[in-house]
Design a protein around this motif. Structure first.
Motif, short mmCIF file in Angstrom:
data_model
loop_
_atom_site.label_atom_id
_atom_site.label_comp_id
_atom_site.label_asym_id
_atom_site.label_seq_id
_atom_site.Cartn_x
_atom_site.Cartn_y
_atom_site.Cartn_z
N MET A 1 0.83 -1.20 0.00
CA MET A 1 0.00 0.00 0.00
C MET A 1 0.86 1.25 0.00
N GLY A 2 0.33 2.33 -0.57
CA GLY A 2 1.05 3.59 -0.59
C GLY A 2 0.49 4.55 0.45
N TYR A 3 1.40 5.26 1.09
CA TYR A 3 1.00 6.21 2.13
C TYR A 3 1.74 7.53 1.94
N GLN A 4 1.13 8.59 2.45
CA GLN A 4 1.77 9.89 2.53
C GLN A 4 1.83 10.27 4.00
N THR A 5 3.03 10.57 4.48
CA THR A 5 3.18 10.88 5.90
C THR A 5 4.25 11.96 6.08
N THR A 6 4.77 12.09 7.29
CA THR A 6 5.74 13.15 7.60
C THR A 6 7.02 12.55 8.17
N PRO A 7 8.13 13.30 8.11
CA PRO A 7 9.36 12.81 8.73
C PRO A 7 9.19 12.51 10.22
N GLU A 8 8.41 13.32 10.90
CA GLU A 8 8.20 13.11 12.34
C GLU A 8 7.54 11.76 12.60
N LYS A 9 6.57 11.40 11.76
CA LYS A 9 5.90 10.12 11.92
C LYS A 9 6.85 8.96 11.64
N ILE A 10 7.65 9.09 10.59
CA ILE A 10 8.62 8.04 10.27
C ILE A 10 9.63 7.87 11.39
N ASN A 11 10.10 9.00 11.96
CA ASN A 11 11.06 8.91 13.06
C ASN A 11 10.44 8.25 14.28
N ALA A 12 9.17 8.50 14.51
CA ALA A 12 8.48 7.84 15.62
C ALA A 12 8.39 6.33 15.37
N ILE A 13 8.15 5.96 14.11
CA ILE A 13 8.11 4.54 13.75
C ILE A 13 9.49 3.92 13.93
N PHE A 14 10.55 4.66 13.52
CA PHE A 14 11.92 4.18 13.72
C PHE A 14 12.17 3.90 15.20
N SER A 15 11.75 4.81 16.04
CA SER A 15 11.97 4.67 17.48
C SER A 15 11.32 3.40 18.00
N ASP A 16 10.13 3.12 17.51
CA ASP A 16 9.41 1.93 17.95
C ASP A 16 10.06 0.66 17.39
N LEU A 17 10.45 0.72 16.12
CA LEU A 17 11.07 -0.46 15.50
C LEU A 17 12.43 -0.78 16.09
N SER A 18 13.11 0.24 16.60
CA SER A 18 14.46 0.03 17.14
C SER A 18 14.48 -0.88 18.37
N LYS A 19 13.32 -1.17 18.93
CA LYS A 19 13.26 -2.11 20.05
C LYS A 19 13.59 -3.52 19.58
N ASP A 20 13.26 -3.81 18.33
CA ASP A 20 13.48 -5.15 17.79
C ASP A 20 14.44 -5.20 16.61
#
Length: 337
Positions: A1-20
């Motif tokens: 799927m395609g999405y449009q988002t913001t750098p802030e949202k991606i960085n928040a996702i990075f922070s969450d993914l960095s746990k694993d």
């Protein structure tokens, strides 16, 4: 799927993914080059989207994430052997289309070339790949000639356009994290032409294996192995047993990168060695990249990233070598006629 988002949202996702996961991407290391005023772009851990170098080609490939430069396989004593632990975290790797094709070459060598390499597989199974598009061709790239300028075999594609981030996700974990983001049609950027163009011969006659053509490289090559170490599809290694000084009967076995261009690669018991001549080593590499591998697996091993041309201190061009070899093949065919 395609999405449009913001750098802030991606960085928040990075922070969450960095746990694993450990997130790796090409990043700029200021003053880390040959001289203090030269930067190096190589792979490193990142936590923020702004750390990723999107505009320039990385000097080194991603391969050390899956094939570490020095990797401990197991530990030993006089009585037992213990395999090294599986990494606690997986990996997320940002890479370009040519490198994704390089990943397929690595998979073929380590997963489909006889017995499965369990050490490679355990890293590979825990790794996700995020595509970086190419809006423009880079110096020495010839991916179009190799057919590696596009790829759809990725877990996600990310493009940063100012304060907008476009994402094409093939990964359910990322889909969940982006739930609620506006949908968008996202097509990865790819180039349609390179300044460097190569023509690869269908076959190379045996008579050209000993052609004087290779002697030129024997005179120029200094056997530093840089071309092998930056190449995403050079996967050769050697083994080293490290014995601990406090107990000479205990230690560890390591897998370490090796290079067909470097002295000692073909050394055998009894002092025998093959391909001492640097021109013969160049011939071995070239034929493996654009002839032997394809005859066995159906695709060329070279992906056209051009890093070998970028890094050679003697300005030896792999692309020019292929074209010169192709001309020799054509000339040989005309003589037969």
């Amino acid at each position: 799927m395609g999405y449009q988002t913001t750098p802030e949202k991606i960085n928040a996702i990075f922070s969450d993914l960095s746990k694993d996961f450990i997130i790796y991407a090409p990043k700029r290391f200021v003053g880390d080059g040959t001289f203090t005023d030269i930067d190096t772009i190589r792979y490193g851990e990142i936590a923020d989207l702004s750390e990723i170098e999107f505009a320039e080609k990385s000097d080194y490939s991603f391969k050390e994430v899956l094939l570490p430069i020095s990797e401990t396989l197991f530990y030993f004593t006089e009585n037992e052997i213990k395999e090294s632990d599986v990494p606690k975290k997986g990996a997320i790797v940002f890479l370009r289309s040519c490198d994704l094709h390089g990943l397929k070459r690595m998979d073929t060598i380590y997963l489909e070339n006889g017995a499965v390499d369990s050490y490679y597989k355990r890293l590979r199974d825990q790794t996700k790949f995020i595509l970086i598009g190419c809006e423009n061709s880079f110096d020495n790239c010839f991916c179009v000639s190799m057919g590696t300028q596009k790829s759809d075999d990725y877990d996600a594609y990310i493009k940063v356009d100012g304060e907008t981030v476009l994402v094409d996700s093939h990964w359910d974990l990322l889909d969940t994290a982006l739930a609620g983001a506006p949908p968008s049609s996202v097509i990865p950027d790819s180039v349609t032409a390179n300044d460097t163009v190569v023509t690869i011969p269908e076959t190379v006659p045996q008579t050209l294996f000993d052609a004087p053509f290779w002697e030129d490289y024997g005179n120029r090559c200094i056997a530093c192995g840089r071309c092998n170490f930056v190449c995403p599809t050079c996967t050769c290694f050697t083994m080293q047993d490290i014995f601990y000084t406090d107990n000479g009967k205990a230690g560890e076995r390591r897998r370490v990168w090796a290079s067909c261009h470097v002295d000692g690669y073909t050394d055998m018991a009894g002092g025998h060695a093959f391909r001492n001549d640097k021109g013969q080593r160049m011939r071995f590499k070239v034929m493996h990249k654009i002839n032997d591998y394809k005859r066995r697996f159906g695709t060329h091993m070279c992906i056209g990233c051009g890093r070998c041309d970028d890094v050679c201190p003697e300005y030896i061009s792999f692309a020019n070598c292929i074209n010169k070899l192709s001309d020799l093949v054509n000339d040989a065919a005309k003589e037969e006629i």
